[in-house]
Design a protein around this motif. Structure first.
Motif, short mmCIF file in Angstrom:
data_model
loop_
_atom_site.label_atom_id
_atom_site.label_comp_id
_atom_site.label_asym_id
_atom_site.label_seq_id
_atom_site.Cartn_x
_atom_site.Cartn_y
_atom_site.Cartn_z
N TYR A 27 0.85 -1.19 0.00
CA TYR A 27 0.00 0.00 0.00
C TYR A 27 0.88 1.23 0.00
CZ TYR A 27 -3.18 3.70 1.37
OH TYR A 27 -3.90 4.88 1.40
N GLU A 28 0.61 2.14 -0.93
CA GLU A 28 1.28 3.43 -0.97
C GLU A 28 0.20 4.49 -0.99
OE1 GLU A 28 5.00 3.96 -3.40
OE2 GLU A 28 4.14 2.19 -4.39
N GLY A 29 0.20 5.37 0.01
CA GLY A 29 -0.80 6.41 0.02
C GLY A 29 -1.01 7.02 1.38
N GLU A 30 -2.19 7.58 1.55
CA GLU A 30 -2.52 8.32 2.75
C GLU A 30 -3.10 7.41 3.83
OE1 GLU A 30 -3.54 12.56 0.61
OE2 GLU A 30 -5.18 11.15 0.97
N CYS A 31 -2.81 7.77 5.08
CA CYS A 31 -3.37 7.05 6.22
C CYS A 31 -3.47 8.01 7.40
CB CYS A 31 -2.54 5.83 6.57
SG CYS A 31 -0.92 6.24 7.21
N THR A 32 -4.23 7.59 8.38
CA THR A 32 -4.33 8.35 9.63
C THR A 32 -4.15 7.38 10.79
OG1 THR A 32 -6.74 8.09 9.64
CG2 THR A 32 -5.89 10.12 8.70
N ARG A 33 -3.73 7.94 11.92
CA ARG A 33 -3.56 7.13 13.13
C ARG A 33 -4.84 7.23 13.94
NH1 ARG A 33 1.44 5.73 15.88
NH2 ARG A 33 2.45 7.20 14.50
N ILE A 34 -5.44 6.06 14.27
CA ILE A 34 -6.66 6.08 15.07
C ILE A 34 -6.29 6.12 16.55
CG2 ILE A 34 -8.04 4.95 13.29
CD1 ILE A 34 -7.80 2.33 14.84
N SER A 35 -7.28 6.27 17.43
CA SER A 35 -7.02 6.48 18.85
C SER A 35 -6.19 5.38 19.50
CB SER A 35 -8.34 6.64 19.61
OG SER A 35 -9.13 5.49 19.47
N SER A 36 -6.28 4.15 18.98
CA SER A 36 -5.49 3.05 19.55
C SER A 36 -4.03 3.08 19.09
CB SER A 36 -6.12 1.71 19.17
OG SER A 36 -6.06 1.52 17.77
N GLY A 37 -3.70 4.02 18.20
CA GLY A 37 -2.33 4.14 17.72
C GLY A 37 -2.07 3.41 16.42
N ILE A 38 -3.05 2.68 15.93
CA ILE A 38 -2.90 1.92 14.69
C ILE A 38 -3.14 2.83 13.49
CG2 ILE A 38 -3.90 0.03 13.32
CD1 ILE A 38 -4.60 -1.33 15.98
#
Length: 142
Positions: A27-38
């Motif tokens: 996977y190449e692209g955008e992501c965000t960190r959710i509250s659990s840190g993942i």
């Protein structure tokens, strides 16, 4: 009702990543960190598999959600709307033999009004219901 802190109201920070999964997917692209840190895929990105499947498009909550293009190793291509990793909404599915369906999809199935172009180039229109298309009509080009 209390006012939230600036931290609570702030949109999650978007990160650009390149990640290779244990099964060889990439996977190449955008992501965000959710509250659990993942990290979750959110935004736009490209996911490829070692056996030749490629998805280019929108992600939300770590799933294909929004507009995208999924190319299968067989040569089949779906372009259109996705919801929770499924064809859902308006889209075009092109079969490996060149036949094409354009219309409505519901949870990976053709469902509703659409048009089908067969391998001879003849265009058919009507209402589709999974594997049936009662009342399908040939569109004549005169």
């Amino acid at each position: 009702m209390s006012a939230g802190s600036a931290e609570e109201l702030k949109d999650p920070e978007v990160h650009k990543i390149c990640f290779i999964f244990p099964n060889g997917d990439k996977y190449e692209g955008e992501c965000t960190r959710i509250s659990s840190g993942i990290f979750e895929r959110n935004g736009s990105g490209v996911h490829t598999t070692p056996n030749g499947i490629t998805y280019i498009g929108a992600w939300k909550d770590d799933k294909m959600n929004g507009i995208g293009r999924l190319t299968h190793f067989s040569g089949a291509v779906y372009e259109g709307e996705f919801k929770d990793n499924m064809y859902h909404g308006m889209g075009t599915y092109t079969f490996p033999n060149g036949a094409k369906y354009t219309g409505s999809f519901v949870e990976n199935r053709v469902e509703g009004k659409g048009e089908y172009t067969d391998i001879r180039g003849l265009e058919w229109s009507g209402t589709f219901h999974y594997t049936a298309a009662p009342g399908l009509k040939l569109k004549l080009q005169m």
